[in-house]
Design a protein around this motif. Sequence first.
Motif, short mmCIF file in Angstrom:
data_model
loop_
_atom_site.label_atom_id
_atom_site.label_comp_id
_atom_site.label_asym_id
_atom_site.label_seq_id
_atom_site.Cartn_x
_atom_site.Cartn_y
_atom_site.Cartn_z
N SER A 249 0.85 -1.19 0.00
CA SER A 249 0.00 0.00 0.00
C SER A 249 0.88 1.23 0.00
O SER A 249 2.10 1.15 0.18
CB SER A 249 -0.90 0.02 1.24
OG SER A 249 -1.63 -1.17 1.36
N TYR A 250 0.24 2.39 -0.18
CA TYR A 250 0.95 3.67 -0.13
C TYR A 250 0.46 4.48 1.07
O TYR A 250 -0.70 4.35 1.48
CB TYR A 250 0.70 4.48 -1.40
CG TYR A 250 1.28 3.87 -2.66
CD1 TYR A 250 2.64 3.93 -2.92
CD2 TYR A 250 0.45 3.24 -3.58
CE1 TYR A 250 3.17 3.39 -4.08
CE2 TYR A 250 0.97 2.68 -4.75
CZ TYR A 250 2.32 2.76 -4.99
OH TYR A 250 2.84 2.21 -6.14
N ALA A 251 1.35 5.33 1.58
CA ALA A 251 0.98 6.23 2.67
C ALA A 251 1.66 7.57 2.45
O ALA A 251 2.76 7.63 1.89
CB ALA A 251 1.38 5.65 4.02
N VAL A 252 1.00 8.63 2.92
CA VAL A 252 1.55 9.97 2.70
C VAL A 252 2.49 10.40 3.82
O VAL A 252 3.36 11.24 3.60
CB VAL A 252 0.42 11.02 2.55
CG1 VAL A 252 -0.40 10.73 1.32
CG2 VAL A 252 -0.46 11.07 3.80
N ASP A 253 2.32 9.85 5.02
CA ASP A 253 3.15 10.28 6.14
C ASP A 253 3.18 9.20 7.20
O ASP A 253 2.65 8.10 7.00
CB ASP A 253 2.66 11.61 6.72
CG ASP A 253 1.19 11.56 7.17
OD1 ASP A 253 0.67 10.46 7.45
OD2 ASP A 253 0.57 12.65 7.24
N ALA A 254 3.81 9.51 8.34
CA ALA A 254 4.01 8.52 9.39
C ALA A 254 2.70 8.01 9.98
O ALA A 254 2.51 6.81 10.17
CB ALA A 254 4.87 9.13 10.50
N GLU A 255 1.79 8.92 10.29
CA GLU A 255 0.50 8.50 10.86
C GLU A 255 -0.26 7.62 9.88
O GLU A 255 -0.85 6.61 10.27
CB GLU A 255 -0.34 9.72 11.22
CG GLU A 255 -0.01 10.34 12.56
CD GLU A 255 -0.45 9.50 13.76
OE1 GLU A 255 -1.09 8.44 13.58
OE2 GLU A 255 -0.15 9.93 14.90
#
Length: 275
Positions: A249-255
Amino acid sequence: MDAKDNTAQKSSPAYRLATLDPDFLLGDSMRGVRLQLEYQKVEERLRAWAIRSVIVVFGSARVLSGGSADPAHSTAPLPHRAVPRPGRQSEIWYEEARKFGRIASERGGALRSDHGARDNVIATGGGPGLMEAANRGALEAGAPSIGFNIVLPNEQEPNAYTTPDLTFRFHYFAVRKMHFAMRANALVVFPGGFGTLDELFELLTLIQTRKSPRVPVVLVDKKYWEQVINFDTLAKEGMIDRADLDLFSYAVDAEAAWACIVKDGLKIDPSSPPP
């Protein structure tokens, strides 16, 4: 009759104890033994710390704190001939990796200090850059973290944020990769180069071929990764199954990365603090 002098016998390499004979231990015939020793030393130390599982964090060694182009901003020397990546985006990546190391350590089970197992301990390649950032975040949370360093032609040094008792050095890439994979509960990959890509595809291949259990894999900063690798083309050309695109998957930031691995099935000790 005088006794014959035995100096030649005692000074012969053949007379050395096998365990104290570097020529023998470092010879070709002992490579299998060295592989076993390199595996076992780390395994025993991780068991002593009751580390049951880890969250592996990969990312570039060239992304420094503050986005500085000055290698002095790193607590470990950069790889030979590596040029620090300057700019605002580097600072953002560094701070998000640092934040993720803290979040995962606080919420995943790494803080347990009783006789129970520690889960989801941050494990990195132990060097500078984004590896340093993740280890730094774990330290700021008061949790242990692991550095799996590798011997290179120009020696890699450990960053200053790994737990000293969990800072290891490998000669064999294969044994190092095995230790990354064996306890991995999740893989979080920040932008990086050849080394980061190598480790990412190693883990994806193990999962795809079912040599390792399915664990959450998250790539941070979709824009970066889609420019670097066209996964969709691999599927369109029939080089991978369309379903293989669901392995990560992809994520934009740490949270978002933390939320993603939890959503995708990260195993969390019920006694750990809630998210």
